[in-house]
Write an enzyme that holds these catalytic residues in place. Structure first.
Site, PDB file in Angstrom:
ATOM      1  N   TRP A   1       0.835  -1.205   0.000  1.00  0.00           N
ATOM      2  CA  TRP A   1       0.000   0.000   0.000  1.00  0.00           C
ATOM      3  C   TRP A   1       0.870   1.255   0.000  1.00  0.00           C
ATOM      4  O   TRP A   1       0.396   2.354  -0.282  1.00  0.00           O
ATOM      5  CB  TRP A   1      -0.965   0.012   1.201  1.00  0.00           C
ATOM      6  CG  TRP A   1      -0.323   0.275   2.534  1.00  0.00           C
ATOM      7  CD1 TRP A   1       0.717  -0.397   3.084  1.00  0.00           C
ATOM      8  CD2 TRP A   1      -0.667   1.302   3.478  1.00  0.00           C
ATOM      9  NE1 TRP A   1       1.024   0.116   4.324  1.00  0.00           N
ATOM     10  CE2 TRP A   1       0.189   1.163   4.592  1.00  0.00           C
ATOM     11  CE3 TRP A   1      -1.624   2.313   3.520  1.00  0.00           C
ATOM     12  CZ2 TRP A   1       0.132   2.004   5.714  1.00  0.00           C
ATOM     13  CZ3 TRP A   1      -1.694   3.137   4.642  1.00  0.00           C
ATOM     14  CH2 TRP A   1      -0.824   2.985   5.714  1.00  0.00           C
ATOM     15  N   ASP A   2       2.150   1.091   0.287  1.00  0.00           N
ATOM     16  CA  ASP A   2       3.090   2.203   0.311  1.00  0.00           C
ATOM     17  C   ASP A   2       2.986   3.055  -0.962  1.00  0.00           C
ATOM     18  O   ASP A   2       3.093   4.278  -0.927  1.00  0.00           O
ATOM     19  CB  ASP A   2       4.536   1.691   0.387  1.00  0.00           C
ATOM     20  CG  ASP A   2       4.789   0.757   1.557  1.00  0.00           C
ATOM     21  OD1 ASP A   2       3.844   0.097   1.990  1.00  0.00           O
ATOM     22  OD2 ASP A   2       5.938   0.691   2.021  1.00  0.00           O
TER      23      ASP A   2
ATOM     24  N   GLU B   1       1.038  -1.959  13.002  1.00  0.00           N
ATOM     25  CA  GLU B   1       1.156  -3.426  13.038  1.00  0.00           C
ATOM     26  C   GLU B   1       1.584  -3.949  14.408  1.00  0.00           C
ATOM     27  O   GLU B   1       1.781  -5.155  14.571  1.00  0.00           O
ATOM     28  CB  GLU B   1       2.120  -3.894  11.947  1.00  0.00           C
ATOM     29  CG  GLU B   1       1.569  -3.673  10.547  1.00  0.00           C
ATOM     30  CD  GLU B   1       2.549  -4.074   9.447  1.00  0.00           C
ATOM     31  OE1 GLU B   1       3.742  -4.229   9.735  1.00  0.00           O
ATOM     32  OE2 GLU B   1       2.088  -4.209   8.299  1.00  0.00           O
TER      33      GLU B   1
ATOM     34  N   LYS C   1       3.553   1.630  16.148  1.00  0.00           N
ATOM     35  CA  LYS C   1       4.651   1.509  15.180  1.00  0.00           C
ATOM     36  C   LYS C   1       4.680   2.692  14.220  1.00  0.00           C
ATOM     37  O   LYS C   1       5.734   3.201  13.858  1.00  0.00           O
ATOM     38  CB  LYS C   1       4.452   0.205  14.401  1.00  0.00           C
ATOM     39  CG  LYS C   1       5.534  -0.111  13.409  1.00  0.00           C
ATOM     40  CD  LYS C   1       5.219  -1.421  12.686  1.00  0.00           C
ATOM     41  CE  LYS C   1       6.297  -1.782  11.687  1.00  0.00           C
ATOM     42  NZ  LYS C   1       5.905  -2.886  10.811  1.00  0.00           N
ATOM     43  N   GLN C   2       3.508   3.106  13.760  1.00  0.00           N
ATOM     44  CA  GLN C   2       3.434   4.148  12.725  1.00  0.00           C
ATOM     45  C   GLN C   2       2.061   4.798  12.802  1.00  0.00           C
ATOM     46  O   GLN C   2       1.166   4.266  13.461  1.00  0.00           O
ATOM     47  CB  GLN C   2       3.651   3.529  11.354  1.00  0.00           C
ATOM     48  CG  GLN C   2       2.538   2.595  10.910  1.00  0.00           C
ATOM     49  CD  GLN C   2       2.995   1.633   9.821  1.00  0.00           C
ATOM     50  OE1 GLN C   2       3.450   0.542  10.111  1.00  0.00           O
ATOM     51  NE2 GLN C   2       2.838   2.041   8.580  1.00  0.00           N
TER      52      GLN C   2
END
Ligand code: BGC
Length: 768
Positions: free
Chosen positions: A357-358, A488, A600-601
């Site tokens: 998906w990046d 994640e 994580k993000q």
């Protein structure tokens, strides 16, 4: 974190050899041209720690899945980017002793990745165990002008001895992927040969029958005079070489020019691979190393003229952004809609070189603004062409009636990742694919794309969401259960706010587009309705879901909750973690990570980044202030989004800190994982941190809005964007903003809330 790269505006430089960082350097100093890529492995033998890697775009291996416990729905294979035949090898012998930088003494060493001109340079002086010293200088590049070719100039000089120097340029197809699931080699020889001038090997992959012919043609010059070279001195499977020996004395110099061609069946017919390889070799050989290098410099000059960002007054920041732009341009050129951007590009094996998906969530804006509009459209077409497979993928999981679930990881449209929480649960990726279409249309104004391809994708994805939700009698609302959000470090959660939000947004956007075209392009729309079989009652159902979706929120704090139950966690800021615990993914058990509050993000904040137009600054502030301090930024995709949002909030120090972290992520090895390869997809996020973050670029109602600020230590920065056939150059200094418009038409732009008319070929100065 490491700090051994010398700061320089245009080059990446390592002075003195750092063998403990060799894998990191091999990633950072990688070269590529969109068709092929090469880690910065040494040409000569090196028995120290190293990850060899040569890669060819589009060539992969479906390595049979290996899992402890098979779950229904797992894909049969994990696609690996293939470590392809080695075209750079040159063995060097001094009086029969082979040069190996791991075992000899290194007297002097320097390597430089010249980003302005697009080549890798290295020089060193090595002392052999018997005291004989040689000085070596090499240049290497993957040609942009001739994308199937790589060239090397390798010079050796005797410093202090008289003796025999032997040089053996070779090609080697007997190679392995270190991530091979069953320690299997993936290549088989089809053909190998040599004539007086050239040598070649054709190898094919054991599955899928990709074929690559790797060839070389060499020239040897001794003290300025061309020499003859011996062909094929050894007979070995998957290996060809040539050999040159000479008695040399101090000051004598031998220079080898190695012209290589890497020709793949993805781009050329299998039956003519050898002939094509020979033709390309002859072409670059005839042109010569110096002329080819000039072409390379010219090609890079053009790329920089379209995409450079200049920062005055901060060399570390300047080097960081140029490194990111350089790697992005090396990885993807956008001419071929079958290709995409792997998270590590051509710089390592990890992530299999596959599409994530990046691309949609992070990379599209960079290519949209700095390349020909066709490039962005090709990125969208990549997914359009995989729609059928996305529908099949959803069917495998039990969805029906044309619902599509795009894979989390793919090479050819099929899912090829097999971790439960990623493959089955990270369904938010579907939303990013719709978001990219929306973003593309918002930016380019090309609404026709929806009729040509986009609507079909939108409908199929909306169908997925409508089937993936369920009605909770308890809540009297729709819910989405058992997902993994962008963070994640949490799995199998219920009602991830970001996923619920993007699911509804996808359905609403699809309905809005259908409605618009019903009025303006009813005829074309009929064709799409017929093709997709979309029915009025489906739309009623979507509408009902959108109106009745449940979103976890905490009204006391005024924040959206990452998922149900998030506040039950032991909530402590990242600053309370001891330094030695970083990165937690390398120091904590997975169980501890999953139970922790650490993120994580960007997750909720990813939603704020995408849907900037839907939330006010106050809402953003409350969510940012809550979530950012809990975020460990252990995904490379994290700092850029936080930098952009911090800029929007006026948190200038945070924005700058996050900018440096994303821009120098690999150069300084922040997450201790650059040895696996560079984080290519997040590099587009770095570009966004400047353009969307510091520059404050937003497109609202077909118009550009800028809201620029400049970090304290910087004198000025400037960037270029291609917006609907206007090339704009925006320069922000401490006291003013200057905008020039390279086009034939005037453009209205809002700067800090006031509209200005920027006339063609004029520079407009606005006092900040
Ligand atoms: C991130 C994902 C990303 C993947 C590839 C993971 O670490 O969590 O969001 O898609 O890396 O870059």
């Amino acid at each position: 974190m490491k700090d051994y790269i010398i700061h320089d505006e245009w080059s990446i430089i390592e002075e003195g050899f750092n063998p403990e960082n060799q894998r990191v350097s091999e990633s950072i100093f990688s070269i590529g041209n969109g068709r092929m890529g090469q880690r910065a492995n040494f040409e000569e033998k090196y028995t120290g720690d190293s990850l060899r890697g040569s890669y060819v775009a589009g060539v992969y291996y479906p390595d049979k899945t290996k899992v402890g416990w098979w779950k229904n729905g797992y894909p049969e294979y994990f696609a690996k980017v293939l470590n392809a035949p080695n075209w750079i090898g040159i063995s060097v012998f001094v009086d029969d002793m082979e040069l190996d930088l791991h075992t000899c003494t290194i007297v002097e060493f320097r390597r430089e990745l010249n980003m302005q001109k697009g080549f890798l340079y290295r020089n060193f002086t090595a002392e052999m165990p018997d005291g004989k010293q040689i000085a070596v200088e090499s240049y290497r590049f993957c040609s942009i002008a001739e994308p199937d070719a790589g060239l090397i100039q390798y010079s050796i000089q005797s410093v202090n001895f008289s003796g025999t120097l032997k040089v053996v340029p070779y090609l080697d197809a007997d190679i392995i992927n270190t991530d091979s699931n069953y320690d299997e080699k993936f290549w088989e020889e089809v053909d190998r040969g040599s004539n007086q001038k050239q040598s070649w090997i054709t190898a094919k992959t054991k599955k899928l029958d990709f074929q690559v012919c790797t060839g070389m043609q060499v020239d040897i010059v001794f003290n300025g005079e061309y020499q003859s070279i011996i062909g094929d001195p050894v007979d070995r499977d998957r290996f060809v070489s040539k050999e040159f020996s000479k008695e040399i004395s101090p000051g004598d110099q031998v220079t080898l020019y190695k012209y290589a061609a890497v020709v793949s069946s993805e781009n050329h017919s299998k039956t003519n691979l050898i002939a094509t390889c020979q033709r390309i070799l002859e072409k670059v050989y005839k042109k010569g190393f110096v002329e080819c290098l000039k072409d390379q410099e010219k090609a890079w000059k053009h790329k920089w003229s379209e995409s450079d960002i200049v920062i005055l007054g901060d060399v570390a920041a300047q080097q960081g952004i140029r490194f990111n732009i350089f790697q992005l341009n090396q990885t993807y050129t956008g001419e071929d809609h079958r290709l995409n951007i792997g998270p590590k590009g051509f710089t390592g094996e990890k992530y299999g070189g596959s599409t994530y998906w990046d691309t949609e969530a992070y990379c599209l804006p960079f290519y949209m603004s700095t390349a020909d509009p066709k490039v962005a459209e090709n990125l969208l077409l990549y997914r359009y062409n995989h729609l059928k497979k996305a529908i099949e993928n959803a069917e495998l999981l039990g969805f029906k009636d044309g619902a599509a679930l795009y894979p989390m990881v793919t090479m050819n449209g099929e899912e090829c990742h097999n971790e439960w929480e990623i493959t089955f649960e990270e369904i938010h990726r579907n939303g990013a694919i719709v978001y990219a279409i929306f973003d593309y249309i918002r930016y380019t104004g090309d609404e026709g794309y929806l009729l040509r391809n986009g609507l079909e994708v939108l409908i199929a994805i909306s169908r997925f969401w409508a089937q993936r939700v369920n009605f909770s009698n308890e809540k009297n609302q729709y819910v989405i259960l058992g997902v993994t959000g962008p963070n994640e470090y949490e799995n199998n959660v219920n009602n991830n706010w970001y996923t619920n939000h993007i699911a509804v947004w996808c359905m609403e956007y699809t309905m809005e587009c259908l409605e618009k075209f019903r009025q303006s392009h009813s005829k074309e729309l009929e064709g799409i309705i017929e093709k997709t079989g979309i029915l009025a009652n489906e739309l009623d159902n979507w509408k009902n879901i959108c109106e009745n979706m449940y979103y976890p929120e905490d009204s006391t704090r005024g924040i959206f909750l990452q998922q149900d139950g998030f506040l039950d966690k032991d909530i402590r800021n990242v600053t309370e973690l001891p330094k030695e615990d970083y990165p937690i993914n390398q120091n904590w058990s997975w169980d501890r990570i999953l139970r922790s509050c650490y993120i994580k993000q960007a997750d909720v904040l990813q939603g704020f980044y995408f849907f900037e137009h839907k939330f006010d600054l106050d809402k953003l502030k409350r969510n940012f202030d809550f979530y950012e301090p809990l975020t460990v930024h252990e995904s490379s995709l994290s700092p850029c989004v936080h930098s952009i949002l911090a800029s929007r909030l006026g948190y200038l120090e945070k924005a700058y800190e996050m900018y440096l972290r994303t821009a120098r992520l690999d150069l300084d090895d922040y997450n201790n994982d650059t040895e696996d390869g560079c984080h290519i997809t997040s590099m587009a996020g770095t570009w966004m941190s400047i353009v969307k973050g510091f520059g404050g670029l937003q497109i609202i109602d077909h118009q550009i809005h800028l809201n620029p600020f400049i970090p304290n230590g910087w004198e000025a920065y400037s960037f270029k964007i291609n917006f609907r056939n206007h090339i704009l150059n925006v320069k922000v200094s401490q006291d003013k903003v200057e905008i020039s418009n390279r086009s034939t038409e005037m453009l209205r732009i809002s700067i800090n809330g006031t509209f200005h008319q920027i006339e063609p070929e004029q520079v407009e100065e606005i006092v900040a």
